[in-house]
Design a protein around this motif. Structure first.
Motif, short mmCIF file in Angstrom:
data_model
loop_
_atom_site.label_atom_id
_atom_site.label_comp_id
_atom_site.label_asym_id
_atom_site.label_seq_id
_atom_site.Cartn_x
_atom_site.Cartn_y
_atom_site.Cartn_z
N ALA A 47 0.82 -1.21 0.16
CA ALA A 47 0.06 -0.08 0.10
C ALA A 47 0.88 1.20 -0.17
N ALA A 48 0.43 2.45 -0.63
CA ALA A 48 1.09 3.49 -0.54
C ALA A 48 1.74 4.01 0.65
N PRO A 49 0.95 3.99 1.78
CA PRO A 49 1.63 4.56 3.04
C PRO A 49 2.82 3.69 3.19
N GLN A 50 3.26 2.51 2.88
CA GLN A 50 4.24 1.68 3.19
C GLN A 50 5.44 2.08 2.51
N VAL A 51 5.22 3.06 1.58
CA VAL A 51 6.30 3.84 0.72
C VAL A 51 6.38 5.38 1.06
N ALA A 52 5.64 5.32 2.21
CA ALA A 52 5.60 6.90 2.69
C ALA A 52 4.73 8.09 1.65
N VAL A 53 3.78 7.21 0.92
CA VAL A 53 2.88 8.33 0.39
C VAL A 53 1.29 8.01 0.93
N ASP A 54 0.83 8.87 1.45
CA ASP A 54 -0.55 8.86 1.90
C ASP A 54 -1.73 8.96 1.12
N VAL A 55 -1.64 8.10 -0.09
CA VAL A 55 -2.86 8.28 -0.87
C VAL A 55 -3.49 6.71 -1.00
N GLN A 56 -4.84 6.75 -1.38
CA GLN A 56 -5.42 5.27 -1.58
C GLN A 56 -5.20 4.51 -2.74
N LEU A 57 -3.87 4.22 -2.69
CA LEU A 57 -3.30 3.23 -3.85
C LEU A 57 -2.53 2.06 -3.41
N ALA A 58 -3.04 0.90 -3.90
CA ALA A 58 -2.34 -0.33 -3.47
C ALA A 58 -2.01 -1.36 -4.70
N VAL A 59 -1.20 -2.15 -4.32
CA VAL A 59 -0.84 -3.22 -5.49
C VAL A 59 -1.03 -4.41 -4.97
N ILE A 60 -1.35 -5.58 -5.71
CA ILE A 60 -1.44 -6.89 -5.33
C ILE A 60 -1.01 -7.90 -6.41
N ASP A 61 -0.35 -8.87 -6.16
CA ASP A 61 -0.10 -9.94 -7.13
C ASP A 61 0.36 -11.18 -6.36
N VAL A 62 -1.02 -11.90 -6.50
CA VAL A 62 -0.95 -13.52 -6.02
C VAL A 62 -0.58 -14.50 -7.15
N SER A 63 -0.14 -14.18 -8.16
CA SER A 63 -0.08 -14.80 -9.43
C SER A 63 0.83 -16.07 -9.10
N HIS A 64 1.79 -16.06 -8.07
CA HIS A 64 2.80 -16.98 -7.96
C HIS A 64 2.30 -18.31 -7.36
N ASN A 65 0.95 -18.31 -6.98
CA ASN A 65 0.35 -19.36 -6.31
C ASN A 65 -1.26 -19.64 -6.97
N PRO A 66 -1.29 -19.89 -8.22
CA PRO A 66 -2.58 -19.86 -9.00
C PRO A 66 -3.61 -20.60 -8.16
N ASP A 67 -3.29 -21.67 -7.07
CA ASP A 67 -4.37 -22.39 -6.33
C ASP A 67 -4.71 -21.81 -4.93
N CYS A 68 -4.41 -20.51 -4.78
CA CYS A 68 -4.56 -19.84 -3.75
C CYS A 68 -5.85 -19.26 -3.30
N ILE A 69 -6.80 -19.45 -4.61
CA ILE A 69 -8.01 -18.87 -4.70
C ILE A 69 -8.89 -20.12 -5.15
N THR A 70 -10.24 -20.04 -4.95
CA THR A 70 -11.18 -21.08 -5.60
C THR A 70 -11.96 -20.19 -6.50
N PHE A 71 -12.09 -19.04 -6.40
CA PHE A 71 -12.74 -18.30 -7.57
C PHE A 71 -12.32 -16.96 -7.74
N MET A 72 -12.49 -16.27 -8.88
CA MET A 72 -12.47 -14.89 -9.06
C MET A 72 -13.32 -14.32 -10.13
#
Length: 187
Positions: A47-72
């Protein structure tokens, strides 16, 4: 560009982040830097605050584990999760499912600290993407947990806040030791 990830107890981690009002070149650059930073740190979200920027922006990538969900689902359509990664989200609105589950979490702002956190097993989240479009994602598993964790960051909530009372008592001493180590690492 890899940015420095701020560590607890930096005040920006407790900030209620400002909405992104326009997708500017600076916001696009921040998102690209955050993706690079997250990957360099072997994270699944940042999330942006983790790099010292206080805006509502985040990034996510769980593609390394295709079996980590049952649906999307994206905008109501079932999709292949790997093809929809990474996710860049701005100004998210989160709806939590009623079923809860406990899972282990860590955080890039708390190196070497993990805890069992109770969260909704399924979520529905609407957000703005980098094209300025509204996207709605429904999912479960690790992706659901990552959305909840990163959206918490945008509201100044940390995963340690979600620990149960017994775990909070047990983690205080460990956190104090880790904070001393982090200071030594920074020197």
């Amino acid at each position: 560009m890899v940015r420095k990830i701020v560590r607890y107890p930096e005040p920006v981690l407790r900030a209620k982040c400002r909405p992104v009002t326009e997708v500017t070149p600076e916001i696009r650059a921040l998102a690209a830097d955050m993706l690079e930073t997250m990957r360099e740190a072997n994270g699944v979200g940042l999330a942006a605050p983790q790099v010292a920027v206080d805006v509502q922006l985040a990034v996510i990538d769980v593609s390394h584990n295709p079996d980590c969900i049952t649906f999307m689902k994206v905008n109501g359509e079932k999709v292949d999760m790997v093809q929809h990664m990474p996710i860049v989200l701005m100004n998210p609105q989160l709806e939590l499912g009623s079923t809860k589950e406990i899972g282990e979490e860590g955080c890039l702002s708390f190196p070497r600290l993990r805890g069992d956190i109770r969260r909704s097993s399924q979520i529905k989240v609407s957000y703005t993407d980098l094209e300025g479009k509204t996207v709605t994602v429904e999912s479960d598993g690790l992706l659901s947990r990552a959305f909840q964790h990163e959206i918490d960051h945008l509201n100044g909530i940390l995963f340690i806040d979600r620990l149960n009372a017994v775990a909070k008592v047990g983690i205080k001493r460990k956190l104090a030791r880790l904070m001393e180590e982090w200071e030594e690492d920074d020197e």
